[in-house]
Design a protein around this motif. Structure first.
Motif, PDB file in Angstrom:
ATOM      1  N   ARG A  94       0.825  -1.215   0.000  1.00 50.66           N
ATOM      2  CA  ARG A  94       0.000   0.000   0.000  1.00 50.66           C
ATOM      3  C   ARG A  94       0.855   1.260   0.000  1.00 50.66           C
ATOM      4  O   ARG A  94       0.390   2.335  -0.385  1.00 50.66           O
ATOM      5  CB  ARG A  94      -0.941  -0.007   1.207  1.00 50.66           C
ATOM      6  N   LEU A  95       2.118   1.139   0.395  1.00 54.98           N
ATOM      7  CA  LEU A  95       3.016   2.294   0.411  1.00 54.98           C
ATOM      8  C   LEU A  95       3.633   2.593  -0.955  1.00 54.98           C
ATOM      9  O   LEU A  95       4.011   3.723  -1.227  1.00 54.98           O
ATOM     10  CB  LEU A  95       4.159   2.064   1.402  1.00 54.98           C
ATOM     11  N   LEU A  96       3.763   1.576  -1.788  1.00 51.20           N
ATOM     12  CA  LEU A  96       4.497   1.747  -3.051  1.00 51.20           C
ATOM     13  C   LEU A  96       3.999   2.896  -3.925  1.00 51.20           C
ATOM     14  O   LEU A  96       4.824   3.660  -4.447  1.00 51.20           O
ATOM     15  CB  LEU A  96       4.542   0.433  -3.826  1.00 51.20           C
ATOM     16  N   PRO A  97       2.683   3.095  -4.105  1.00 49.62           N
ATOM     17  CA  PRO A  97       2.263   4.236  -4.934  1.00 49.62           C
ATOM     18  C   PRO A  97       2.729   5.587  -4.362  1.00 49.62           C
ATOM     19  O   PRO A  97       3.066   6.500  -5.112  1.00 49.62           O
ATOM     20  CB  PRO A  97       0.733   4.152  -4.939  1.00 49.62           C
ATOM     21  N   HIS A  98       2.785   5.686  -3.060  1.00 54.14           N
ATOM     22  CA  HIS A  98       3.194   6.944  -2.419  1.00 54.14           C
ATOM     23  C   HIS A  98       4.698   7.167  -2.553  1.00 54.14           C
ATOM     24  O   HIS A  98       5.147   8.303  -2.693  1.00 54.14           O
ATOM     25  CB  HIS A  98       2.758   6.947  -0.955  1.00 54.14           C
ATOM     26  N   ILE A  99       5.452   6.076  -2.528  1.00 49.88           N
ATOM     27  CA  ILE A  99       6.894   6.186  -2.727  1.00 49.88           C
ATOM     28  C   ILE A  99       7.183   6.487  -4.194  1.00 49.88           C
ATOM     29  O   ILE A  99       8.030   7.320  -4.507  1.00 49.88           O
ATOM     30  CB  ILE A  99       7.609   4.905  -2.266  1.00 49.88           C
ATOM     31  N   ARG A 100       6.447   5.835  -5.097  1.00 49.63           N
ATOM     32  CA  ARG A 100       6.637   6.079  -6.538  1.00 49.63           C
ATOM     33  C   ARG A 100       6.395   7.548  -6.898  1.00 49.63           C
ATOM     34  O   ARG A 100       7.033   8.072  -7.804  1.00 49.63           O
ATOM     35  CB  ARG A 100       5.716   5.174  -7.356  1.00 49.63           C
ATOM     36  N   GLU A 101       5.478   8.199  -6.201  1.00 49.71           N
ATOM     37  CA  GLU A 101       5.224   9.626  -6.463  1.00 49.71           C
ATOM     38  C   GLU A 101       6.485  10.454  -6.263  1.00 49.71           C
ATOM     39  O   GLU A 101       6.645  11.504  -6.878  1.00 49.71           O
ATOM     40  CB  GLU A 101       4.117  10.147  -5.535  1.00 49.71           C
ATOM     41  N   LEU A 102       7.378   9.981  -5.415  1.00 52.20           N
ATOM     42  CA  LEU A 102       8.600  10.726  -5.111  1.00 52.20           C
ATOM     43  C   LEU A 102       9.710  10.501  -6.133  1.00 52.20           C
ATOM     44  O   LEU A 102      10.762  11.127  -6.046  1.00 52.20           O
ATOM     45  CB  LEU A 102       9.084  10.372  -3.699  1.00 52.20           C
ATOM     46  N   LEU A 103       9.473   9.640  -7.110  1.00 53.99           N
ATOM     47  CA  LEU A 103      10.484   9.395  -8.146  1.00 53.99           C
ATOM     48  C   LEU A 103      10.701  10.610  -9.045  1.00 53.99           C
ATOM     49  O   LEU A 103      11.658  10.641  -9.815  1.00 53.99           O
ATOM     50  CB  LEU A 103      10.107   8.173  -8.989  1.00 53.99           C
TER      51      LEU A 103
END
Length: 139
Positions: A38-47
């Motif tokens: 569930r965290l991955l989309p939020h981390i991907r936003e930081l790419l």
């Protein structure tokens, strides 16, 4: 897997307007992957986040997106997923002493404090004078 409140706190830190807060959470997730998809989309936003931050030992200055890529890869490894992470045109993190040397050569006043290092990094970023690479993290 995180509880709902842990997830909400982590997402809030990843979306914090203060880059130091975003970087602190990414550094923690890099060291201790959450193993929660569930965290991955939020981390991907930081790419795409090119905001500078300080991390590592010895201290380095780099972009938030570099940390985000490392965290995604750490998550994949922790979950035993054989997935790669690629970040095009990534600024290579610079050791603090190297950044101080570059700043002195360019006539940019700086010292070893995190604030001064971040300011020098931003100046080099604006001038397009930071080393760029394609970061490829492969299992």
């Amino acid at each position: 897997m995180y509880t709902d409140s842990e997830l909400a706190e982590t997402i809030a830190a990843l979306q914090d307007p203060n880059p130091s807060e975003r970087a602190a959470m990414l550094k923690a997730l890099w060291a201790w992957p959450a193993q929660d998809d569930r965290l991955l989309p939020h981390i991907r936003e930081l790419l795409d986040d090119t905001t500078p931050c300080v991390f590592g030992t010895p201290m380095r200055v780099g972009e938030i997106r570099w940390l985000a890529a490392q965290v995604i890869f750490a998550e994949f490894k922790a979950q035993k997923r054989k997935e790669s992470v690629r970040l095009d045109r990534a600024v290579v993190p610079i050791k603090s002493d190297e950044l101080i040397g570059l700043a002195q050569q360019a006539g940019i006043a700086t010292d070893s404090t995190p604030t001064a290092l971040l300011n020098a990094f931003v100046k080099f970023q604006e001038l397009g004078q930071l080393p760029i690479t394609t970061l490829e993290l492969v299992p």
